[in-house]
Design a protein around this motif. Structure first.
Motif, PDB file in Angstrom:
ATOM      1  N   ASN A 184      34.560  39.378  51.557  1.00 59.25           N
ATOM      2  CA  ASN A 184      33.451  39.015  52.199  1.00 59.25           C
ATOM      3  C   ASN A 184      33.418  39.576  53.642  1.00 59.25           C
ATOM      4  O   ASN A 184      34.258  40.042  54.129  1.00 59.25           O
ATOM      5  CB  ASN A 184      33.087  37.381  52.112  1.00 59.25           C
ATOM      6  CG  ASN A 184      31.754  37.048  52.083  1.00 59.25           C
ATOM      7  OD1 ASN A 184      30.803  37.906  52.701  1.00 59.25           O
ATOM      8  ND2 ASN A 184      31.405  35.945  51.860  1.00 59.25           N
ATOM      9  N   GLY A 192      27.892  35.823  53.582  1.00 61.01           N
ATOM     10  CA  GLY A 192      27.826  36.595  52.541  1.00 61.01           C
ATOM     11  C   GLY A 192      26.448  36.700  51.803  1.00 61.01           C
ATOM     12  O   GLY A 192      25.869  35.930  51.984  1.00 61.01           O
ATOM     13  N   LEU A 196      27.662  36.416  45.948  1.00 62.07           N
ATOM     14  CA  LEU A 196      29.021  35.775  46.522  1.00 62.07           C
ATOM     15  C   LEU A 196      29.387  34.456  46.488  1.00 62.07           C
ATOM     16  O   LEU A 196      30.087  33.762  46.131  1.00 62.07           O
ATOM     17  CB  LEU A 196      29.487  36.415  47.790  1.00 62.07           C
ATOM     18  CG  LEU A 196      29.965  37.860  47.777  1.00 62.07           C
ATOM     19  CD1 LEU A 196      30.093  38.550  49.411  1.00 62.07           C
ATOM     20  CD2 LEU A 196      31.263  37.868  47.167  1.00 62.07           C
ATOM     21  N   LYS A 197      28.282  33.749  46.936  1.00 64.82           N
ATOM     22  CA  LYS A 197      28.005  32.178  47.272  1.00 64.82           C
ATOM     23  C   LYS A 197      28.212  31.603  45.899  1.00 64.82           C
ATOM     24  O   LYS A 197      28.842  30.514  45.895  1.00 64.82           O
ATOM     25  CB  LYS A 197      26.909  32.063  48.439  1.00 64.82           C
ATOM     26  CG  LYS A 197      27.237  32.240  49.581  1.00 64.82           C
ATOM     27  CD  LYS A 197      25.533  31.916  50.433  1.00 64.82           C
ATOM     28  CE  LYS A 197      25.667  32.741  51.812  1.00 64.82           C
ATOM     29  NZ  LYS A 197      24.400  32.197  52.442  1.00 64.82           N
ATOM     30  N   PHE A 216      37.008  33.228  50.536  1.00 65.82           N
ATOM     31  CA  PHE A 216      36.823  34.516  51.073  1.00 65.82           C
ATOM     32  C   PHE A 216      37.845  34.940  51.723  1.00 65.82           C
ATOM     33  O   PHE A 216      38.716  34.351  52.494  1.00 65.82           O
ATOM     34  CB  PHE A 216      35.555  34.488  51.753  1.00 65.82           C
ATOM     35  CG  PHE A 216      34.268  33.979  50.966  1.00 65.82           C
ATOM     36  CD1 PHE A 216      33.766  34.437  49.784  1.00 65.82           C
ATOM     37  CD2 PHE A 216      33.366  33.184  51.545  1.00 65.82           C
ATOM     38  CE1 PHE A 216      32.841  34.023  49.143  1.00 65.82           C
ATOM     39  CE2 PHE A 216      32.340  32.743  51.035  1.00 65.82           C
ATOM     40  CZ  PHE A 216      32.006  33.012  49.619  1.00 65.82           C
ATOM     41  N   THR A 232      35.900  41.954  44.100  1.00 62.70           N
ATOM     42  CA  THR A 232      34.394  42.602  44.719  1.00 62.70           C
ATOM     43  C   THR A 232      33.592  43.448  43.643  1.00 62.70           C
ATOM     44  O   THR A 232      34.125  43.597  42.853  1.00 62.70           O
ATOM     45  CB  THR A 232      34.912  43.358  45.916  1.00 62.70           C
ATOM     46  OG1 THR A 232      33.610  43.799  46.569  1.00 62.70           O
ATOM     47  CG2 THR A 232      35.640  44.517  45.903  1.00 62.70           C
TER      48      THR A 232
END
Length: 348
Positions: A184, A192, A196-197, A216, A232
């Motif tokens: 991140n 982010g 991602l969250k 992260f 990622t």
């Protein structure tokens, strides 16, 4: 043939073709004599190389392929010629059960497209991911994925990558509870993208899976030795990988220039040679060679196109280790566990 892992190899892939492939096969088989090989490519070019390495001849079956995939070919073009090419035939050997894993140093996009079409994705996996080992300051390397197979990923893709990457780390690193982080732009929970969250939220709840999700990480922390698996999307992962490789070359070249700038520097080089050799070994991509397509119903390993025999041997070792540790089953078991909890409302 021996009873160990059977590896199907695209002999025509990479920058040096059969010469490096056969030399790498011979090197790894001296350490692992149970291995056997199915070698696909131009028999007229392969046979002389096999003759130079008599120790590998008895364990190798040559399958003539009149065609090979070029490095510049688009995946859509390569797929149409899959059945007649050395790369396509090696993958098909896994599909038909003649080999336990396939390995190629050829065109990455073509290899992924062919492998996905022939082997299909595992139940519970939306997209396969490309995973590889990167050097770190810790006691062992770290696993990073995706490295370019998927430029855009949603939260579910990232969670699946985490499950696959952790299973890979348990196999190749021998870590019972791998430390997993998402790449991140910051370590704070509010930073982010939404994807991602959301992925982080799901992974925090998945405490029943055999890995530890530690939130992260930023790019400058990848090599510190405090992470076992970095997850990622393929766009960011490929940039991070190429940046790390470029930085390693920059440091090596900078040191070489510094140590040849004066007589005093040359004397310092002589004193520092053992330490510099260790640095060179640690940063040499051949010593970390062997990226893996995870999430398929079969094992496929991608070697650097410029790999030397040492790099080829390492890629073959990665394939053999995955076969012996039954990584496909481990990923499937972890995905079943995740889906069972998600269906019950515990994972989301």
């Amino acid at each position: 043939m021996t009873a160990g892992p059977r590896i199907a190899i695209d002999a025509m892939g990479g920058d040096v073709g059969p010469a490096a492939m056969v030399a790498g096969m011979a090197r790894v088989r001296r350490k692992d004599p149970d291995l056997s090989f199915h070698l696909y490519g131009d028999e007229a070019l392969i046979a002389p190389e096999i003759a130079r390495h008599s120790g590998v001849a008895a364990a190798t079956t040559i399958h003539h392929a009149a065609d090979a995939i070029e490095g510049h070919e688009k995946p859509s073009q390569a797929i149409r010629r899959a059945r007649t090419t050395s790369m396509g035939m090696a993958i098909n050997a896994v599909k038909e059960g003649h080999a336990d894993a396939a390995m190629s140093a050829g065109n990455t996009g073509a290899l992924m497209a062919m492998a996905k079409l022939a082997l299909r994705t595992m139940p519970g996996i939306d997209r396969p991911a490309l995973a590889a080992l990167l050097p770190s300051l810790g006691d062992q390397d770290l696993v990073m994925l995706d490295l370019g197979a998927n430029t855009e990923c949603d939260a579910q893709n990232l969670v699946q990558f985490a499950v696959m990457g952790a299973a890979y780390a348990r196999t190749v690193l021998g870590v019972d509870q791998p430390r997993v982080k998402l790449l991140n732009i910051g370590t704070e929970e509010l930073k982010g993208t939404d994807e991602l969250k959301e992925a982080a939220a799901m992974l925090r709840e998945a405490t029943y899976l055999p890995f530890r999700f530690n939130g992260f990480t930023e790019g400058d922390q990848l090599s510190r030795g405090e992470i076992d698996v970095v997850v990622t999307d393929g766009f960011s992962g490929n940039i991070a990988l190429k940046t790390a490789e470029g930085t390693a070359r920059f440091v090596t070249d900078l040191l070489r220039r510094a140590f040849t700038s004066s007589l005093r520097s040359k004397a310092g080089f002589a004193l520092s040679k053992p330490a510099l050799h260790m640095l060179k070994v640690h940063l040499d991509p051949n010593n970390h060679n062997g990226a893996v397509f995870l999430g398929l119903n079969g094992l496929v390993v991608k070697s650097h196109g410029s790999a030397n025999p040492t790099g080829i041997a390492n890629a073959i070792q990665v394939a053999a280790r995955m076969v012996r540790n039954d990584i496909t089953r481990k990923i499937g078991d972890d995905l079943d566990e995740f889906r069972a909890h998600a269906f019950a409302g515990d994972a989301i």
